[in-house]
Design an enzyme around this catalytic site. Structure first.
Site, short mmCIF file in Angstrom:
data_model
loop_
_atom_site.label_atom_id
_atom_site.label_comp_id
_atom_site.label_asym_id
_atom_site.label_seq_id
_atom_site.Cartn_x
_atom_site.Cartn_y
_atom_site.Cartn_z
N LYS A 1 8.19 1.17 -2.52
CA LYS A 1 8.64 1.84 -1.28
C LYS A 1 10.15 1.63 -1.13
O LYS A 1 10.60 0.81 -0.33
CB LYS A 1 7.86 1.31 -0.08
CG LYS A 1 7.96 2.20 1.16
CD LYS A 1 6.86 1.89 2.14
CE LYS A 1 7.02 2.58 3.47
NZ LYS A 1 7.00 4.04 3.41
N TYR B 1 11.54 -0.92 1.94
CA TYR B 1 11.30 -0.96 3.38
C TYR B 1 9.83 -0.86 3.69
O TYR B 1 9.01 -0.53 2.82
CB TYR B 1 12.08 0.17 4.09
CG TYR B 1 11.48 1.55 3.90
CD1 TYR B 1 11.58 2.23 2.69
CD2 TYR B 1 10.79 2.18 4.93
CE1 TYR B 1 11.02 3.49 2.51
CE2 TYR B 1 10.23 3.44 4.76
CZ TYR B 1 10.35 4.08 3.56
OH TYR B 1 9.78 5.33 3.39
N LEU C 1 2.86 6.67 -3.31
CA LEU C 1 2.87 5.42 -2.58
C LEU C 1 1.43 5.13 -2.16
O LEU C 1 0.75 6.01 -1.63
CB LEU C 1 3.77 5.52 -1.33
CG LEU C 1 3.88 4.20 -0.59
CD1 LEU C 1 4.83 3.25 -1.33
CD2 LEU C 1 4.34 4.40 0.83
N GLU D 1 1.73 13.81 -2.89
CA GLU D 1 1.62 13.28 -1.52
C GLU D 1 2.58 14.05 -0.62
O GLU D 1 3.30 14.93 -1.08
CB GLU D 1 1.92 11.78 -1.50
CG GLU D 1 3.32 11.44 -1.99
CD GLU D 1 3.59 9.94 -2.08
OE1 GLU D 1 2.98 9.17 -1.32
OE2 GLU D 1 4.44 9.55 -2.90
N1 PDD Z 1 6.26 6.53 5.10
N2 PDD Z 1 3.81 8.34 1.03
C1 PDD Z 1 5.12 8.29 1.34
C2 PDD Z 1 6.09 8.96 0.42
C3 PDD Z 1 5.55 7.63 2.50
O1 PDD Z 1 6.87 7.58 2.79
C4 PDD Z 1 4.59 7.05 3.37
C5 PDD Z 1 4.97 6.34 4.64
C6 PDD Z 1 3.23 7.14 3.01
C7 PDD Z 1 2.15 6.52 3.85
O2 PDD Z 1 2.18 5.11 3.79
P1 PDD Z 1 1.66 4.22 4.99
O3 PDD Z 1 0.29 4.69 5.30
O4 PDD Z 1 1.67 2.84 4.45
O5 PDD Z 1 2.61 4.42 6.16
C8 PDD Z 1 2.89 7.77 1.83
C9 PDD Z 1 6.78 5.88 6.29
C10 PDD Z 1 5.93 6.06 7.49
C11 PDD Z 1 8.22 6.33 6.48
O6 PDD Z 1 8.89 6.50 5.46
O7 PDD Z 1 8.68 6.47 7.61
#
Ligand code: PDD
Length: 283
Positions: free
Chosen positions: A147, A33, A205, A180
């Site tokens: 992801k 996703y 991620l 993270e």
């Molecule tokens: N999640 N690390 C994890 C485990 C994440 O699920 C996310 C983002 C990030 C940050 O990635 P980005 O900057 O590309 O949004 C890091 C989204 C927002 C979610 O699961 O809703």
């Protein structure tokens, strides 16, 4: 509120939208996703999110269900039908539908779902005022660069954080280093004003917001270092924050109950937040 969603070729009222009970995304978390920040009608870093979607799909040998151009059009149509200008878009691709079997089938048609939700993220109190964070062991698999929708460890971590009165959980690996957040990337600013975040690898991620903040930090000539840091180093930091498409750059005021720096939103965090909001308004 979600009114209209896109599911496998159709724009539908949410109550009429259906996913097969043998969709592998539903049965196995065999799906990936993306979440894209929508700011005043701008899809922030859309290209980068679609690049990462392609990466996640290719790592799992799932086909891209539509061309990049068509995906962009479908995303815009969902936004238009829901009359949303601020919020986020959620896009999910699963491997598709097949009789439940752990063996991954060849040549099935991927399922595609696109939703959009209205939210004024920039005004969120947590982003303006900061939150506290707790640390928890990182219980996930070792391909966190993909992801996937297999998020139960992340959900448990986030729920533990909220139960403890915190806004996010930072996950810690077997060496005591922070990987993270449950849905964000973790950052600290040391008392020497070094800005630090963990380098991309299969252990985290590679956040799109993270990458943009790195560019902005370089533009601002901040003393940026891409390296791991432990919980004890984070506890001694002058500032801490986390980044994601929905948390933007959220200040961290305490970790495990211990105040970070002044216990207020720090100057580096404030500067990067302002730069990010400007970037997100002009992209
Ligand atoms: N999640 N690390 C994890 C485990 C994440 O699920 C996310 C983002 C990030 C940050 O990635 P980005 O900057 O590309 O949004 C890091 C989204 C927002 C979610 O699961 O809703």
């Amino acid at each position: 509120m979600l009114k209209c969603v896109y599911v496998n070729g159709q724009f539908l009222q949410r109550r009429n939208a259906m996913i097969d009970v043998e969709d592998r995304g539903f049965n196995f978390g065999d799906a990936v996703y993306e979440v894209i920040f929508l700011n005043n009608g701008i899809l922030v870093d859309e290209e980068e999110h679609l690049n990462r979607l392609e990466y996640s799909l290719s790592e799992l040998s799932i086909a891209l269900p539509k061309s990049r151009r068509v995906l962009s059009l479908l995303i815009r149509e969902v936004i238009r039908l829901n009359k949303i200008t601020n919020g986020f878009v959620y896009l999910q691709v699963s491997r598709g539908v097949a009789p439940r079997d752990h063996l991954i089938p060849d040549n099935i048609t991927p399922s595609l779902v696109i939703m959009a939700r209205s939210s004024n993220l920039i005004e969120k109190p947590s982003i303006r005022n900061g939150v506290s964070v707790i640390t928890v062991p990182d219980l996930r698999w070792h391909r966190r660069d993909i992801k996937t929708t297999q998020l139960i460890a992340n959900c448990l971590a986030k729920s533990d954080a909220v139960k403890a009165g915190a806004g996010e959980a930072w996950m810690v690996d077997e060496n005591g280093a922070i990987t993270e957040g449950s849905s964000s990337n973790a950052w600290i600013v040391t008392t020497n004003r070094e800005l630090i975040t963990r380098p991309p690898s299969s252990e985290i991620l590679n956040g799109i917001t993270r990458r943009t903040i790195i560019e902005l930090a370089k533009e601002e000539r901040l003393d940026f270092h891409e390296r791991g840091f432990t919980t004890s180093e984070a506890l001694k930091a002058a500032e801490a924050f986390f980044t994601s498409a929905t948390s933007l750059a959220t200040p961290v005021l305490s970790i495990d109950g211990q105040q970070i720096g002044s216990g207020k939103v720090g100057p580096v965090t404030k500067k990067l937040q302002a730069m990010y909001v400007k970037f997100a308004s002009s992209a």
